[in-house]
Write a protein that holds these residues in place. Structure first.
Motif, short mmCIF file in Angstrom:
data_model
loop_
_atom_site.label_atom_id
_atom_site.label_comp_id
_atom_site.label_asym_id
_atom_site.label_seq_id
_atom_site.Cartn_x
_atom_site.Cartn_y
_atom_site.Cartn_z
N GLN A 1 96.15 42.17 18.23
CA GLN A 1 95.51 43.49 18.12
C GLN A 1 94.10 43.45 18.68
O GLN A 1 93.70 44.33 19.46
CB GLN A 1 95.47 43.93 16.66
N ASN A 2 93.34 42.43 18.29
CA ASN A 2 91.96 42.32 18.77
C ASN A 2 91.92 42.14 20.28
O ASN A 2 91.06 42.73 20.96
CB ASN A 2 91.27 41.13 18.09
N PHE A 3 92.84 41.34 20.81
CA PHE A 3 92.87 41.12 22.25
C PHE A 3 93.16 42.41 23.01
O PHE A 3 92.48 42.77 23.97
CB PHE A 3 93.91 40.06 22.60
N ILE A 4 94.19 43.15 22.57
CA ILE A 4 94.59 44.38 23.25
C ILE A 4 93.49 45.43 23.16
O ILE A 4 93.12 46.06 24.15
CB ILE A 4 95.91 44.92 22.66
N HIS B 1 91.55 46.00 26.68
CA HIS B 1 92.12 47.15 27.37
C HIS B 1 91.67 48.50 26.81
O HIS B 1 92.02 49.53 27.36
CB HIS B 1 93.65 47.07 27.32
N GLY B 2 90.91 48.48 25.72
CA GLY B 2 90.39 49.72 25.18
C GLY B 2 91.48 50.65 24.68
O GLY B 2 91.29 51.87 24.64
N ILE B 3 92.62 50.09 24.31
CA ILE B 3 93.73 50.89 23.79
C ILE B 3 93.80 50.67 22.28
O ILE B 3 93.85 49.53 21.82
CB ILE B 3 95.06 50.49 24.45
N GLN B 4 93.80 51.75 21.50
CA GLN B 4 93.77 51.63 20.05
C GLN B 4 95.17 51.36 19.52
O GLN B 4 96.02 52.25 19.48
CB GLN B 4 93.19 52.90 19.41
N ILE B 5 95.39 50.14 19.13
CA ILE B 5 96.66 49.74 18.52
C ILE B 5 96.36 49.24 17.12
O ILE B 5 95.43 48.46 16.91
CB ILE B 5 97.36 48.64 19.36
N GLU B 6 97.14 49.68 16.15
CA GLU B 6 96.89 49.33 14.76
C GLU B 6 97.50 47.97 14.41
O GLU B 6 98.51 47.56 14.99
CB GLU B 6 97.47 50.40 13.83
N ILE C 1 102.27 24.79 6.79
CA ILE C 1 101.79 24.07 7.97
C ILE C 1 102.46 24.72 9.17
O ILE C 1 103.69 24.86 9.20
CB ILE C 1 102.14 22.57 7.95
N THR C 2 101.68 25.13 10.15
CA THR C 2 102.27 25.81 11.30
C THR C 2 101.44 25.58 12.55
O THR C 2 100.33 25.06 12.50
CB THR C 2 102.41 27.32 11.01
N THR C 3 102.01 25.97 13.65
CA THR C 3 101.34 25.83 14.94
C THR C 3 100.32 26.94 15.16
O THR C 3 100.32 27.95 14.46
CB THR C 3 102.38 25.86 16.08
N ASP C 4 99.50 26.76 16.17
CA ASP C 4 98.44 27.71 16.49
C ASP C 4 99.00 28.88 17.30
O ASP C 4 98.73 29.04 18.48
CB ASP C 4 97.32 27.01 17.26
N ILE C 5 99.80 29.70 16.62
CA ILE C 5 100.38 30.89 17.22
C ILE C 5 99.75 32.11 16.55
O ILE C 5 99.13 31.99 15.48
CB ILE C 5 101.92 30.90 17.10
N PRO C 6 99.86 33.32 17.15
CA PRO C 6 99.12 34.48 16.64
C PRO C 6 99.21 34.76 15.14
O PRO C 6 98.18 35.10 14.53
CB PRO C 6 99.70 35.63 17.48
#
Length: 362
Positions: A156-159, A163-168, A298-303
């Protein structure tokens, strides 16, 4: 008000995941007429019990092409639907949303991204080379939707930033049918578990197996449970694994798939650590099932990793494919079990406060 999730490829398990749970919770708790529109398949057993009352709108295989058959369904039913739920920012989603809005201008669309870094639409990728048509299609699709969401804060933060597109940000959730069962730490065994399709490229099962083998002489009384169906081409790897590590035959257990929800819940409840070494996930509902049962993650570095561990308060994160680092984390936790025990109660409260479907849909 009628809310319908449109998906030609519905299968039974999806009724108890977000595709079925969102309209079901809106029906059960908030007075909406919730439903799913899809091809009918034999074996939709969850409709009779787990999501009883959820409407099912079956459409025919008129053309045999899911995108077109869904459009035909919309032509006949769009005006009867107040809110249409569509997943993925893809061409078929664009066609469905466009058809729906042409036929029902007052209707609302909820576009759910259901995306991970691997399947994120090209328009949102840093390295994208995007055609003008696809770029316009994505923007129009989002503009036609009353609500567009993504499941992880990282994406969400990346988009929004790039890109300036408001996604919740709307995460996926879990549901306990109104019965919360807090797990006492004394009920748990010295078990690390994972749940998923064992042996797929996505789940990276071999990373967990190799890490456990590397750590095994330092975690003597611990076992590893691999829960889920096993890919045929992974069975040779398992044979070779036990040839290399014959001493682990009694410590590494392949249970096969567990379809009974209560039995699966009990496997989580008896495990102290849940490990998901995936190379990619849009969200991973198994995280929530594990947290609900007081497992340390324990998990990988995914979103979704930081979201579900509350920035590593209830878990630890390691680099994708780094079985040596995973092994180090396992050893560290086993030698400092107070970390796991302290987190287990707080994790249960955390998951209910942040990922309970009734609260998300409110």
């Amino acid at each position: 008000m009628k809310i319908v999730r449109l998906t030609p490829g519905m299968d039974n398990v999806n009724f108890i995941k977000d595709p079925g749970m969102i309209p079901y919770i809106l029906f059960k708790y908030f007075g909406y007429e919730g439903g799913v529109a899809s091809y009918w398949e034999e074996g939709f057993t969850y409709l009779d019990k787990e999501v009883k009352g959820l409407e099912f709108y079956s459409f025919k295989k008129v053309t045999g092409k899911p995108t077109l058959d869904a459009i035909i369904f919309l032509i006949n039913n769009a005006k009867k639907i107040d809110v249409l739920i569509v997943y993925f920012m893809a061409r078929q989603s664009f066609l469905w949303i466009l058809t729906y809005k042409i036929l029902n201008r007052r209707g609302k669309v909820y576009l759910k991204g259901d995306a991970c870094e691997k399947n994120l639409p090209e328009f949102f990728r840093k390295e994208f080379k995007y055609s003008v048509i696809k770029k316009c299609m994505t923007k129009i699709m989002i503009k036609m939707s009353a609500l567009t969401s993504i499941e992880t804060k990282k994406l969400q933060n990346f988009i929004n930033k790039e890109h300036g597109i408001q996604i919740e940000y709307i995460p996926n959730g879990f549901y306990d049918y109104g019965i919360r069962k807090d797990i006492d730490y004394k009920y748990k065994n010295n078990t690390i578990c994972t749940v998923g399709r064992i042996g797929t490229s996505q789940k990276a099962s071999e990373i967990l197996l190799e890490a456990f083998a590397l750590a095994s002489d330092k975690i003597i009384d611990w076992q590893l449970k691999m829960i889920g169906s096993i890919e045929d081409d992974f069975k040779q790897y398992i044979d070779e694994y036990f040839s290399r590590y014959p001493e682990l035959k009694d410590k590494v257990i392949f249970t096969g798939p567990i379809y009974d929800r209560e039995k699966l819940d009990d496997e989580y409840a008896k495990s102290k650590i849940f490990c998901l070494p995936s190379r990619w996930e849009s969200f991973g509902l198994v995280y929530l099932e594990a947290l609900k049962n007081g497992c340390y993650i324990i998990t990988t570095d995914i979103p979704p990793a930081n979201d579900v561990t509350d920035n590593q308060k209830y878990g630890k994160i390691f680099p994708i494919d780094d079985y040596k680092k995973l092994s180090e984390i396992i050893i560290e936790l086993v030698n400092n079990e107070h970390i796991i025990e302290k987190a287990h109660k707080e994790a249960q409260n955390f998951v209910y406060n942040n990922f309970y479907w009734v609260n998300i849909c409110r």
